[in-house]
Design a protein around this motif. Structure first.
Motif, short mmCIF file in Angstrom:
data_model
loop_
_atom_site.label_atom_id
_atom_site.label_comp_id
_atom_site.label_asym_id
_atom_site.label_seq_id
_atom_site.Cartn_x
_atom_site.Cartn_y
_atom_site.Cartn_z
N UNK A 199 0.81 -1.21 0.00
CA UNK A 199 0.00 0.00 0.00
C UNK A 199 0.85 1.26 0.00
N UNK A 200 2.16 1.14 0.09
CA UNK A 200 3.03 2.29 0.25
C UNK A 200 3.40 2.98 -1.04
N UNK A 201 2.41 3.31 -1.85
CA UNK A 201 2.64 4.06 -3.07
C UNK A 201 1.58 5.15 -3.18
N UNK A 202 1.94 6.22 -3.87
CA UNK A 202 1.02 7.32 -4.06
C UNK A 202 0.62 7.36 -5.53
N UNK A 203 -0.66 7.50 -5.79
CA UNK A 203 -1.17 7.53 -7.16
C UNK A 203 -2.28 8.55 -7.26
N UNK A 204 -2.98 8.50 -8.39
CA UNK A 204 -4.10 9.41 -8.60
C UNK A 204 -5.20 9.25 -7.55
N UNK A 205 -5.34 8.07 -6.98
CA UNK A 205 -6.38 7.84 -5.98
C UNK A 205 -6.19 8.75 -4.77
N UNK A 206 -4.96 8.78 -4.24
CA UNK A 206 -4.68 9.62 -3.09
C UNK A 206 -4.74 11.10 -3.41
N UNK A 207 -4.28 11.48 -4.60
CA UNK A 207 -4.29 12.90 -4.97
C UNK A 207 -5.71 13.43 -5.15
N UNK A 208 -6.60 12.62 -5.67
CA UNK A 208 -7.99 13.05 -5.84
C UNK A 208 -8.65 13.28 -4.49
N UNK A 209 -8.40 12.35 -3.54
CA UNK A 209 -8.95 12.53 -2.19
C UNK A 209 -8.35 13.77 -1.53
N UNK A 210 -7.05 13.98 -1.71
CA UNK A 210 -6.37 15.13 -1.11
C UNK A 210 -6.94 16.44 -1.64
N UNK A 211 -7.13 16.53 -2.95
CA UNK A 211 -7.63 17.77 -3.55
C UNK A 211 -9.02 18.12 -3.03
N UNK A 212 -9.86 17.12 -2.85
CA UNK A 212 -11.22 17.37 -2.36
C UNK A 212 -11.23 17.73 -0.88
N UNK A 213 -10.36 17.09 -0.08
CA UNK A 213 -10.41 17.27 1.37
C UNK A 213 -9.60 18.43 1.89
N UNK A 214 -8.47 18.76 1.23
CA UNK A 214 -7.57 19.81 1.73
C UNK A 214 -7.56 20.96 0.72
N UNK A 215 -8.58 21.77 0.76
CA UNK A 215 -8.74 22.80 -0.25
C UNK A 215 -8.00 24.09 0.07
N UNK A 216 -7.27 24.12 1.19
CA UNK A 216 -6.43 25.28 1.51
C UNK A 216 -4.98 25.07 1.08
N UNK A 217 -4.69 23.98 0.37
CA UNK A 217 -3.32 23.69 -0.05
C UNK A 217 -2.73 24.83 -0.86
N UNK A 218 -1.51 25.22 -0.50
CA UNK A 218 -0.77 26.25 -1.24
C UNK A 218 0.47 25.67 -1.92
N UNK A 219 0.98 24.56 -1.37
CA UNK A 219 2.20 23.95 -1.91
C UNK A 219 2.00 22.44 -1.94
N UNK A 220 2.27 21.82 -3.08
CA UNK A 220 2.16 20.37 -3.22
C UNK A 220 3.31 19.88 -4.08
N UNK A 221 4.18 19.05 -3.48
CA UNK A 221 5.28 18.41 -4.20
C UNK A 221 5.20 16.92 -3.92
N UNK A 222 5.12 16.09 -4.98
CA UNK A 222 4.83 14.68 -4.76
C UNK A 222 5.45 13.82 -5.84
N UNK A 223 5.98 12.67 -5.42
CA UNK A 223 6.41 11.61 -6.33
C UNK A 223 5.28 10.59 -6.42
N UNK A 224 4.86 10.24 -7.62
CA UNK A 224 3.74 9.31 -7.80
C UNK A 224 4.17 8.15 -8.67
#
Length: 581
Positions: A351-376
């Protein structure tokens, strides 16, 4: 506007871009800007000479200088490329009488430089930041600690420092009572005595931030709690223990307590056996650094659930999609998220990987994000569209698609990038490193068309032909720094694009279609524009004596604006290809 009014207004103009625009209005405005400018950042130390800068800005109070290109952090730039602080420190010692704050980033700073700085500016210096610097030792730090008794900030994070002894920290503990920030996190400085840290915590009542190298927190027990103003602590570690001694170790760490105002925390080698130590402080935490905590996905989820006020999180991609979903549910105030790749990029947790699934949940739930840097490991157009739809406050977006997975769900990503750029109108910094085929020429044209305010951009493995680069260069009116790697563009197209990008001040490219003569790069020539070629490097990629693998690092093109013409400290690895002055 009368001179009296203008002289009252100008000191309140803080934005450097506004200052630069004002200085172009007339000679009078230019002179008044020079007389009232207090803070200055030089994006490349070879863009201007120290004496020219001192002649214009006589009353600077803070100065930030950047040396080696950002690619040096990934070992892509030769160690001997340059970025020496010596000429600057000599000029500071002579001319900058008002300077109180100095920040060097990715520069070569010697012990003699620090000795001169301490001797000339010791009483006045309030802040010294050596950020990812090299060339110094603890002997140089001893000069700073002994002479700069009014130092409020000493920042050494991730600098390469030769450690002779821990006398520098002892001197700091004896001589300083006003320190507010001490940071030698990510260095190899381990010979210090813990009692000296205790002395700093005891004498410096205003100490707010303490970030140290790796140190067992049991050695800090008892006096961390005695630092009433301390809000940030990083660098402590817990022993990794087996189950049969776990009870004994828990008793050992029972003495450890953190300051009552702690709200920013970073621990190394934490492990799930000691998570319970953080629970009493979790609700107060606004920043959490888990890059070296060695937690699995479940541990990340368990801890994040208890941090509802979290605003900044740094972790590795072992956090997984599940961790991002928990983050989206629990941390609605999140503003900054950085997810680095795992150390071996082959984390064994399924389960230790980041993909579109996690990013979609993040975008919907954390709408105050100002900085996002991620390896997918995987990404889709839909995930990028979600970010463009929900992350309206995003100012800095960086995404790298890892190449360890053979299959990617949805390629190319043209439409997703288009929606992201159109939706995130506040974007100022943008990085997209994909795989070949991940972005077509049409996608390149979208980036140019929908990036009106972006000032820095990194692109990797994008485009299909020169047409895509030239379509991109028709837009991006604010782009000042462009970095590209592993792209298919020719020298001619690179030169033409550099001419079309009217605001461009800096260009770095590695991996392009080089011609036999390189003369096509001459097309980007313009006044005050330097071009350097960094030669191809060949080195052994492993230590096998019988069958060594030779790795070839492609050549680079580095071009930048400079008022000074050619620099004089070229190493053998760099060719001064063209200087237009």
């Amino acid at each position: 506007m009368p001179d009296e009014v203008l002289s009252c207004v100008m000191p309140y103009i803080d934005d450097p871009r506004d200052r630069a625009a004002a200085s172009l209005v007339s000679r009078r405005w230019h002179d008044l800007d020079a007389a009232t400018r207090k803070h200055l950042k030089v994006a490349l130390c070879y863009a201007v000479s120290p004496d020219r800068l001192s002649r214009r800005f006589r009353h600077l109070e803070s100065l930030k200088l950047k040396g080696k290109p950002r690619a040096a952090m990934f070992n892509l730039i030769p160690e001997d490329w340059g970025g020496f602080a010596s000429p600057w420190i000599r000029e500071i010692a002579r001319s900058f009488d008002c300077l109180k704050s100095l920040h060097f980033r990715r520069m070569i700073v010697s012990d003699s430089d620090l000795e001169l700085l301490a001797r000339s500016r010791g009483r006045a210096l309030h802040s010294l930041k050596l950020d990812k610097c090299s060339g110094l030792s603890t002997d140089g730090l001893l000069h700073i600690a002994s002479s700069c008794r009014n130092l409020r900030t000493l920042f050494l994070e991730e600098s390469s420092i030769v450690e002779e002894d821990g006398e520098w920290l002892h001197s700091l503990a004896l001589n300083n009572t006003v320190l507010e920030t001490l940071n030698f996190y990510g260095t190899d400085l381990v010979k210090f005595i813990v009692e000296d840290l205790k002395g700093i915590l005891t004498r410096c009542k205003s100490l707010v931030s303490l970030k140290i190298s790796d140190c067992d927190v049991i050695n800090l027990a008892g006096f961390l709690q005695a630092a009433p103003a301390l809000e940030e602590f990083a660098g402590g570690s817990f022993d990794d223990v087996s189950e049969d001694v776990l009870g004994e170790q828990r008793d050992k760490y029972a003495e450890v307590s953190f300051p009552p105002r702690l709200c920013r925390l970073g621990l190394t080698f934490l492990g799930n056996n000691h998570l319970h130590m953080l629970f009493p402080y979790a609700a107060m935490l606004k920043k959490l650094d888990l890059l070296y905590a060695m937690l699995d996905t479940e541990d990340h989820c368990f801890l994040i659930q208890k941090c509802p006020n979290l605003e900044v999180l740094e972790a590795r991609n072992v956090i997984g999609d599940k961790g991002l979903e928990v983050l989206a549910q629990s941390c609605k105030r999140l503003k900054r998220l950085r997810i680095e790749r795992g150390a071996d990029e082959g984390l064994e947790f399924e389960e230790g990987v980041v993909s579109q699934t996690g990013l979609m949940a993040l975008a919907q739930g954390c709408q105050e994000l100002e900085y996002l840097a991620v390896y997918v490991c995987d990404i889709t157009n839909q995930a990028l569209e979600y970010i463009g739809t929900y992350s309206k406050n995003l100012c800095d977006f960086r995404l790298v698609l890892l190449d360890r997975e053979a299959r990617v769900t949805d390629m190319p990503l043209d439409n997703g990038v288009k929606v992201l750029l159109r939706g995130c109108e506040k974007l100022r910094r943008f990085a997209l490193y994909l795989r070949h085929g991940g972005l077509t020429d049409l996608g390149m044209s979208y980036i140019g068309q929908y990036s009106p305010r972006i000032r820095w951009m990194l692109l990797g493995c994008v485009g299909e032909s020169d047409w895509g680069l030239l379509a991109f260069a028709k837009g991006c009116p604010s782009l000042q720094k462009l970095e590209m790697r592993d792209c298919c563009f020719s020298e001619k197209a690179l030169a033409q694009a550099a001419k079309q990008l009217t605001s461009l001040r800096y260009l770095w490219v590695q991996g392009y279609k080089a011609s036999k003569t390189g003369r096509d790069l001459l097309r980007m020539a313009r006044p005050y524009w330097n071009i350097e070629l960094i030669r191809t490097r060949r080195f052994r990629a492993d230590n096998s004596p019988r069958f060594p693998r030779v790795h070839e690092e492609p050549s680079h093109v580095l071009a930048y604006s400079s008022l000074e013409g050619p620099r004089t400290d070229f190493p053998d690895s760099v060719v001064p290809y063209l200087v237009s002055a």
